[in-house]
Design a protein around this motif. Structure first.
Motif, mmCIF file in Angstrom:
data_model
loop_
_atom_site.group_PDB
_atom_site.id
_atom_site.type_symbol
_atom_site.label_atom_id
_atom_site.label_comp_id
_atom_site.label_asym_id
_atom_site.label_seq_id
_atom_site.Cartn_x
_atom_site.Cartn_y
_atom_site.Cartn_z
ATOM 1 N N CYS A 225 56.097 53.101 25.748
ATOM 2 C CA CYS A 225 56.280 54.406 26.784
ATOM 3 C C CYS A 225 55.746 55.316 26.572
ATOM 4 C CB CYS A 225 58.334 54.516 26.402
ATOM 5 S SG CYS A 225 58.682 56.575 26.757
ATOM 6 N N PRO A 226 54.976 55.971 27.938
ATOM 7 C CA PRO A 226 53.994 56.548 27.780
ATOM 8 C C PRO A 226 54.630 57.870 26.973
ATOM 9 C CG PRO A 226 54.134 56.243 29.764
ATOM 10 C CD PRO A 226 55.763 54.973 29.113
ATOM 11 N N ALA A 227 56.258 58.000 27.539
ATOM 12 C CA ALA A 227 56.777 59.794 27.092
ATOM 13 C C ALA A 227 57.524 59.716 26.241
ATOM 14 C CB ALA A 227 57.291 59.317 28.633
ATOM 15 N N SER A 229 60.149 58.778 25.214
ATOM 16 C CA SER A 229 61.442 58.429 25.779
ATOM 17 C C SER A 229 62.204 57.673 24.528
ATOM 18 C CB SER A 229 61.307 58.658 27.235
ATOM 19 O OG SER A 229 62.827 58.062 27.224
ATOM 20 N N ILE A 230 61.685 56.631 24.018
ATOM 21 C CA ILE A 230 62.284 55.218 24.006
ATOM 22 C C ILE A 230 62.506 55.636 21.981
ATOM 23 C CG2 ILE A 230 63.230 52.894 23.245
ATOM 24 C CD1 ILE A 230 61.685 52.657 25.809
ATOM 25 N N CYS A 241 62.144 60.674 29.958
ATOM 26 C CA CYS A 241 61.407 59.673 31.141
ATOM 27 C C CYS A 241 61.794 60.101 32.458
ATOM 28 C CB CYS A 241 63.155 58.897 30.954
ATOM 29 S SG CYS A 241 62.848 57.536 32.088
ATOM 30 N N HIS A 244 58.913 62.136 32.460
ATOM 31 C CA HIS A 244 57.374 61.363 33.347
ATOM 32 C C HIS A 244 57.072 60.621 34.391
ATOM 33 C CE1 HIS A 244 54.334 59.213 32.137
ATOM 34 N NE2 HIS A 244 55.003 57.095 33.214
ATOM 35 N N ASN A 245 58.645 60.603 35.098
ATOM 36 C CA ASN A 245 59.021 60.089 36.359
ATOM 37 C C ASN A 245 58.419 61.018 37.915
ATOM 38 O OD1 ASN A 245 59.837 57.081 37.197
ATOM 39 N ND2 ASN A 245 60.966 57.466 35.217
ATOM 40 N N CYS A 258 58.715 53.574 37.003
ATOM 41 C CA CYS A 258 57.848 53.659 35.876
ATOM 42 C C CYS A 258 57.449 51.705 35.404
ATOM 43 C CB CYS A 258 57.882 54.725 34.867
ATOM 44 S SG CYS A 258 56.754 54.661 33.591
ATOM 45 N N GLY A 259 58.284 52.500 34.665
ATOM 46 C CA GLY A 259 59.296 50.388 33.859
ATOM 47 C C GLY A 259 58.038 49.752 33.110
ATOM 48 N N LEU A 260 57.225 50.518 32.415
ATOM 49 C CA LEU A 260 56.354 50.402 31.738
ATOM 50 C C LEU A 260 57.138 49.614 29.961
ATOM 51 C CD1 LEU A 260 54.100 51.949 33.097
ATOM 52 C CD2 LEU A 260 53.088 52.667 30.739
ATOM 53 N N CYS A 261 57.827 50.078 29.815
ATOM 54 C CA CYS A 261 58.872 49.378 28.841
ATOM 55 C C CYS A 261 59.306 48.357 29.205
ATOM 56 C CB CYS A 261 59.989 50.427 28.627
ATOM 57 S SG CYS A 261 61.098 51.132 30.448
HETATM 58 S S1 SF4 Z 1 60.593 54.137 32.307
HETATM 59 FE FE1 SF4 Z 1 60.463 52.997 30.490
HETATM 60 S S2 SF4 Z 1 58.078 53.074 30.115
HETATM 61 FE FE2 SF4 Z 1 58.768 54.733 31.628
HETATM 62 S S3 SF4 Z 1 59.161 56.628 30.824
HETATM 63 FE FE3 SF4 Z 1 61.109 55.636 31.071
HETATM 64 S S4 SF4 Z 1 61.419 54.859 29.297
HETATM 65 FE FE4 SF4 Z 1 59.355 55.248 28.608
#
Ligand code: SF4
Ligand code: SF4
Length: 277
Positions: A225-227, A229-230, A241, A244-245, A258-261
């Motif tokens: 997660c680049p933010a 957030s988790i 999150c 970042h979105n 985003c969905g990097l996680c």
């Molecule tokens: S979608 Fe997932 S990776 Fe992207 S900012 Fe939210 S929690 Fe983090």
């Protein structure tokens, strides 16, 4: 009087699988592609289908215990005489997942297309699915395109009056992960959508009992997660999150996501193996 008719799950699956094979639009159109690499990429694999009973007490629990929000609407409120809820998970294709798995800050073009044009495709596909059920004598409601769908903020909590992930949990499709997505037997990376019907379809037995049963706690989504957030403790991650979105939205308007996680993690496309601790 609201009255539905009985139907077997395998007929429901046949209708959606046939539509999935024949319905046009499951690809990034060349004219819309954000980059040449994204053009022509297929969005989704064949869906998983789960059936829940419209009167499953877990729906009421989502509202009464504010698991989602107090303004959550019950299946019967969406559709008079509701008997069953059909939940589907459309996994993103390997091309979409791999493209996003290579990203570290902003999502891949293919992912953004899957999130927006892919979602539009799914909604049209499911509207056609509902028409097919109507022809067979079943009434239907597709909450995601229903004009009563609301995302509300009451000053303390924000949330929608229908949640596709919670519905999928109730319908036996999967359990939640640390990243807040739902892990299915085809993983976490994909889109959920559901239909409420007065058709009486035998409900699936949930193959799990715990909310986080399929998540192995590996923490890979935290690192992805680049933010920031988790966290293992949960907490105020939603805000980061969403911020970042917003950045993604500013850069790629009108697309977002985003969905990097959900990519380059052990639960991306399967139930992850358990870890011995
Ligand atoms: S979608 Fe997932 S990776 Fe992207 S900012 Fe939210 S929690 Fe983090
Ligand atoms: S990456 Fe690991 S911790 Fe995160 S949701 Fe998937 S299995 Fe759970």
């Amino acid at each position: 009087m609201c009255k539905g008719k009985s139907m077997e799950k395998n007929l429901i699956e046949k209708i959606i699988y046939d539509l999935y094979e024949s319905f046009p639009g499951n690809r990034v159109e060349e004219e819309l592609a954000l980059s040449p690499e994204a053009a022509g990429i297929r969005f989704f694999e064949k869906p998983l289908v789960g059936i829940g009973a419209a009167d499953d007490p877990l729906f009421e629990k989502l509202r009464s215990e504010e698991v989602v929000v107090s303004w959550y609407m019950m299946p019967e409120e969406w559709l008079c005489g509701a008997k069953s809820v059909i939940s589907m998970f459309f996994p993103f294709t390997e091309e979409v997942r791999k493209a996003n798995g290579q990203c570290r800050e902003m999502p891949a073009h293919a992912w953004l297309h899957g999130r927006i044009e892919g979602q539009n495709y799914l909604e049209e596909l499911l509207e056609e699915f509902c028409r097919k059920l109507n022809e067979l004598g079943l009434r239907t409601c597709l909450p995601t395109t229903d004009n009563r769908l609301r995302a509300v903020m009451d000053g303390v909590r924000s949330g929608s009056n229908w949640s596709e992930r919670h519905t999928a949990y109730i319908c036996g499709l999967g359990t939640f992960g640390m990243s807040n997505g739902l892990i299915t037997e085809k993983g976490i990376a994909g889109r959920f959508i559901s239909v409420i019907t007065d058709g009486d379809i035998p409900a699936d037995t949930r193959p799990y009992t715990e909310i986080f049963e399929y998540c192995n706690g590996c923490g890979a989504c935290i690192r992805r997660c680049p933010a920031g957030s988790i966290t293992r403790e949960g907490g105020n991650g939603k805000k980061k999150c969403s911020e970042h979105n917003d950045k993604v939205y500013d850069k790629y308007y009108p697309r977002y996501g985003c969905g990097l996680c959900q990519t380059r993690v052990p639960c991306e496309s399967r139930i992850p193996p358990k870890i011995n601790r």
